[in-house]
Design a protein around this motif. Structure first.
Motif, PDB file in Angstrom:
ATOM      1  N   CYS A 147     -12.040 -26.270   4.008  1.00  0.00           N
ATOM      2  CA  CYS A 147     -12.912 -27.417   4.270  1.00  0.00           C
ATOM      3  C   CYS A 147     -12.386 -28.737   3.729  1.00  0.00           C
ATOM      4  O   CYS A 147     -12.683 -29.800   4.277  1.00  0.00           O
ATOM      5  CB  CYS A 147     -14.291 -27.148   3.703  1.00  0.00           C
ATOM      6  SG  CYS A 147     -14.267 -26.661   1.955  1.00  0.00           S
TER       7      CYS A 147
ATOM      8  N   ASN B  41     -13.662 -19.752  -1.739  1.00  0.00           N
ATOM      9  CA  ASN B  41     -12.606 -20.626  -2.260  1.00  0.00           C
ATOM     10  C   ASN B  41     -11.332 -20.590  -1.404  1.00  0.00           C
ATOM     11  O   ASN B  41     -10.224 -20.519  -1.929  1.00  0.00           O
ATOM     12  CB  ASN B  41     -12.285 -20.261  -3.723  1.00  0.00           C
ATOM     13  CG  ASN B  41     -13.466 -20.497  -4.651  1.00  0.00           C
ATOM     14  OD1 ASN B  41     -14.329 -21.327  -4.374  1.00  0.00           O
ATOM     15  ND2 ASN B  41     -13.529 -19.762  -5.741  1.00  0.00           N
ATOM     16  N   CYS B  42     -11.543 -20.672  -0.100  1.00  0.00           N
ATOM     17  CA  CYS B  42     -10.384 -20.566   0.814  1.00  0.00           C
ATOM     18  C   CYS B  42      -9.675 -21.898   1.033  1.00  0.00           C
ATOM     19  O   CYS B  42      -8.593 -21.936   1.597  1.00  0.00           O
ATOM     20  CB  CYS B  42     -10.828 -19.989   2.145  1.00  0.00           C
ATOM     21  SG  CYS B  42     -11.731 -21.181   3.176  1.00  0.00           S
ATOM     22  N   ASP B  43     -10.325 -23.031   0.688  1.00  0.00           N
ATOM     23  CA  ASP B  43      -9.717 -24.368   0.785  1.00  0.00           C
ATOM     24  C   ASP B  43      -9.724 -24.960   2.203  1.00  0.00           C
ATOM     25  O   ASP B  43      -9.210 -26.043   2.410  1.00  0.00           O
ATOM     26  CB  ASP B  43      -8.284 -24.337   0.234  1.00  0.00           C
ATOM     27  CG  ASP B  43      -7.753 -25.727  -0.071  1.00  0.00           C
ATOM     28  OD1 ASP B  43      -8.420 -26.458  -0.818  1.00  0.00           O
ATOM     29  OD2 ASP B  43      -6.677 -26.084   0.454  1.00  0.00           O
TER      30      ASP B  43
ATOM     31  N   PRO C 119     -15.255 -20.137   7.028  1.00  0.00           N
ATOM     32  CA  PRO C 119     -15.231 -18.787   7.594  1.00  0.00           C
ATOM     33  C   PRO C 119     -16.425 -17.925   7.189  1.00  0.00           C
ATOM     34  O   PRO C 119     -16.672 -16.894   7.811  1.00  0.00           O
ATOM     35  CB  PRO C 119     -13.928 -18.192   7.042  1.00  0.00           C
ATOM     36  CG  PRO C 119     -13.665 -18.938   5.784  1.00  0.00           C
ATOM     37  CD  PRO C 119     -14.204 -20.315   6.014  1.00  0.00           C
TER      38      PRO C 119
ATOM     39  N   ILE D 196     -22.521 -26.410  -0.740  1.00  0.00           N
ATOM     40  CA  ILE D 196     -21.764 -25.162  -0.639  1.00  0.00           C
ATOM     41  C   ILE D 196     -22.448 -24.123  -1.521  1.00  0.00           C
ATOM     42  O   ILE D 196     -22.710 -24.379  -2.700  1.00  0.00           O
ATOM     43  CB  ILE D 196     -20.302 -25.382  -1.077  1.00  0.00           C
ATOM     44  CG1 ILE D 196     -19.599 -26.325  -0.084  1.00  0.00           C
ATOM     45  CG2 ILE D 196     -19.558 -24.050  -1.187  1.00  0.00           C
ATOM     46  CD1 ILE D 196     -18.192 -26.731  -0.482  1.00  0.00           C
TER      47      ILE D 196
HETATM   48  S1  SF4 Z   1     -14.318 -23.415   3.868  1.00  0.00           S
HETATM   49 FE1  SF4 Z   1     -13.657 -22.015   2.236  1.00  0.00          FE
HETATM   50  S2  SF4 Z   1     -13.601 -23.300   0.358  1.00  0.00           S
HETATM   51 FE2  SF4 Z   1     -14.810 -24.399   1.899  1.00  0.00          FE
HETATM   52  S3  SF4 Z   1     -16.936 -23.810   1.480  1.00  0.00           S
HETATM   53 FE3  SF4 Z   1     -16.158 -22.389   3.053  1.00  0.00          FE
HETATM   54  S4  SF4 Z   1     -15.365 -20.631   1.908  1.00  0.00           S
HETATM   55 FE4  SF4 Z   1     -15.627 -22.307   0.449  1.00  0.00          FE
END
Ligand code: SF4
Ligand code: SF4
Length: 116
Positions: A15, A11-13, A89, A5
């Protein structure tokens, strides 16, 4: 190879719940080999390290979500594509050039994690 990453993570959580190996952690979260795997006690990793699977290890990032490369199989054995990359995203889950592995090695890692 494992997925990493980047610092573009927001930091949307999204994943975390997609990972079949529980390889993704929140910023500043301790991690262990035994979290949601079949590993416990002293184990040898696929690349030959002796580790305590139950030990709480220091976070790899205190700013962004992070992936423990020893637990990432690129989703091999579960899905056709890396699920974190599919749901992210901002497309910040990318191949980790420092952890290049063959498909066979990734499948062996999956079997190791899940006691198969
Ligand atoms: S889904 Fe969200 S938390 Fe996971 S890597 Fe992508 S931006 Fe970061
Ligand atoms: S590629 Fe799959 S196994 Fe690796 S961190 Fe992403 S969701 Fe987890």
């Amino acid at each position: 190879m494992a997925i990493i990453i980047t610092d573009e993570c927001i930091n949307c959580d999204a994943c975390v719940s997609e990972c079949p190996n529980n390889a993704i952690y929140e910023p500043d979260q301790n991690w262990s080999y035994s979290d949601e795997t079949a590993l416990k006690g002293m184990v040898k990793t696929p690349n030959g390290k002796e580790v305590d699977a139950d030990a709480e290890n220091d976070p790899i990032s205190d700013e962004f979500y992070f992936i423990v490369s020893d637990k990432c199989t690129e989703c091999k054995g579960f899905h056709d594509e890396p699920q974190c990359a599919s749901v992210c995203p901002v497309d910040c889950c990318i191949p980790d050039e420092n952890h290049v592995e063959t498909e066979d090695a990734l499948l062996e890692k999956k079997a190791w994690l899940h006691g198969e």
